[in-house]
Enzyme design. Structure first.
Site, mmCIF file in Angstrom:
data_model
loop_
_atom_site.group_PDB
_atom_site.id
_atom_site.type_symbol
_atom_site.label_atom_id
_atom_site.label_comp_id
_atom_site.label_asym_id
_atom_site.label_seq_id
_atom_site.Cartn_x
_atom_site.Cartn_y
_atom_site.Cartn_z
ATOM 1 N N LYS A 55 0.832 -1.215 0.000
ATOM 2 C CA LYS A 55 0.000 0.000 0.000
ATOM 3 C C LYS A 55 0.856 1.251 0.000
ATOM 4 O O LYS A 55 0.460 2.267 -0.567
ATOM 5 C CB LYS A 55 -0.976 -0.005 1.190
ATOM 6 C CG LYS A 55 -2.126 -0.974 0.971
ATOM 7 C CD LYS A 55 -3.363 -0.602 1.756
ATOM 8 C CE LYS A 55 -4.524 -1.519 1.388
ATOM 9 N NZ LYS A 55 -5.629 -1.472 2.326
ATOM 10 N N LYS A 82 -3.866 -10.873 -6.491
ATOM 11 C CA LYS A 82 -5.053 -11.169 -5.682
ATOM 12 C C LYS A 82 -6.265 -10.365 -6.181
ATOM 13 O O LYS A 82 -6.116 -9.211 -6.565
ATOM 14 C CB LYS A 82 -4.722 -10.768 -4.231
ATOM 15 C CG LYS A 82 -5.767 -11.091 -3.211
ATOM 16 C CD LYS A 82 -5.416 -10.473 -1.857
ATOM 17 C CE LYS A 82 -5.701 -9.000 -1.813
ATOM 18 N NZ LYS A 82 -5.787 -8.393 -0.476
ATOM 19 N N LYS A 91 -11.146 -5.617 -3.912
ATOM 20 C CA LYS A 91 -12.276 -4.707 -4.093
ATOM 21 C C LYS A 91 -11.815 -3.294 -4.428
ATOM 22 O O LYS A 91 -12.588 -2.502 -4.940
ATOM 23 C CB LYS A 91 -13.217 -4.709 -2.886
ATOM 24 C CG LYS A 91 -12.583 -4.497 -1.517
ATOM 25 C CD LYS A 91 -13.653 -4.398 -0.445
ATOM 26 C CE LYS A 91 -13.400 -5.151 0.840
ATOM 27 N NZ LYS A 91 -12.196 -4.860 1.606
#
Ligand code: TYM
Length: 335
Positions: free
Chosen positions: A119, A201, A204
């Site tokens: 992130k 992966k 969302k």
């Protein structure tokens, strides 16, 4: 919740961030499993909205996603009469325990978290302290309820391991403060990959909507997304290096039907990738249809939703308060 030691069930805690629409990765990795284990365990489930603000959120969208996320848990079968279901920010004990845990977590440990590294690369202009200490908030979520088991997808394993290290460290100093939690992974679907890139992966928060199937996607969208799933240019429905896209579709098909790899390979013997993709799409769309319907019903009843999260929060605070008091006392904070 059962109180008598003779019938004491194991305690389960898990959460999901309302950072976008829920995907079939979230469903298969976590929520489906949550609904299935409620009979067996004393369960606590939450919409982890505090976690979602580690990346910038539009406040109105965050409020909507939090309510939708809560409704989605109920639509997917989490039963507020059997389990405690609440919204994380409604219970201040989470951030209160987090402070104590922060002081028992090393900079080096947090720096090694792969999700933090990913992130911070993705949001390089906003590497905030919340993103860094996110795993200690997650540890607080788990430890507050003395959870034995944490049903999650594979990507959360490292965070649960950090929570275990914190437990061992603090129990070593203060005695028996916390239960040592374990991950509980689903039989199939602990790691669902992106339909646009099967080495990544399914997420969302992916900018490409073709990469994920949302639980609320209508039937024709689900089928279209599976039909355009990235696969290799070969043939045959089986797992092998270079066939990660087909392997991912097999995992999804298996998780929804309970069929083994051998059964799937036999079922599609002599058929092409197109037939397989359509079959997976139809199976998934049919399995999601009742959830979509229940979601629409539950979402329409705002008073019911509010009553559920209010009583969920009360029950959650009753439990978490016991742990928080114990920890604050042991650490030396005045009552
Ligand atoms: P989150 O919101 O990213 O995801 C919620 C759950 O879905 C699982 N998951 C997947 N499983 C299989 N395949 C995928 N592609 C996939 N993507 C997501 C995740 O593993 C997770 O179980 N930090 C957590 C939320 C959280 C939490 C907690 C979990 C907050 N506090 C305490 C457990 C205990 C998170 O970001 O999950």
């Amino acid at each position: 919740m059962t109180d008598s030691p003779a019938e004491k069930k194991k305690i389960v805690l898990s959460g999901i961030q309302p950072s976008g629409v829920f995907t079939i990765g979230n469903y298969l990795g976590a929520i489906k499993n949550w609904a299935e284990i409620q009979e067996q365990y004393d369960c606590v489930f939450m919409v982890a909205n505090l976690h979602a603000t580690t990346v910038r959120q539009d406040p109105a969208a965050l409020r909507k996603n939090t309510i939708d996320g809560f409704a989605m848990l109920l639509a997917a079968g989490v039963d507020p009469k059997r389990s405690i279901v609440f919204i994380q920010s409604h219970n201040p004990h989470h951030t209160q325990l987090m402070w104590a845990l922060n002081c028992f977590t090393q900079f080096g440990e947090l720096s090694r978290m792969t999700q933090f590294k990913d992130k911070s690369a993705r949001y390089a202009d906003n590497i905030n302290a919340g993103l860094f200490t996110y795993p200690t908030l997650m540890a607080a979520d788990i430890l507050l309820y003395q959870a034995d088991l944490v049903p999650v997808g594979a990507d959360q394993k490292q965070h649960v391991e950090l929570a275990r290290d914190i437990v061992n460290r603090m129990n070593g100093v203060y005695g028996n403060l916390f239960t040592l939690p374990d991950c509980l992974f689903p039989k199939a679907g602990a790691k669902i990959m992106s339909l646009a890139d099967p080495t990544k992966k399914m997420s969302k928060s992916d900018a490409n909507p073709k990469s994920f199937v949302a639980v609320l996607d209508p039937k024709d969208t689900v089928i279209k997304k599976f039909r355009s799933a990235v696969t290799d240019s070969g043939s045959g429905i089986y797992r092998a290096p270079g066939k990660e896209g087909i392997g991912n579709l097999m995992t999804i098909y298996s998780a929804f039907t309970g069929k083994t790899d051998e059964e799937i390979t036999a079922e599609f013997d002599g058929k092409g990738y197109g037939d397989f993709k359509t079959a997976v799409g139809e199976t998934v769309a049919d399995a999601l249809a009742p959830i979509r319907e229940r979601f629409a019903e539950i979402s329409a009843d705002k008073a019911y939703l509010r009553a559920c999260w209010e009583s969920g929060c009360e029950a959650a605070q009753r439990l978490s308060g016991r742990t928080l008091n114990k920890v604050y006392k042991k650490v030396g904070f005045l009552p």
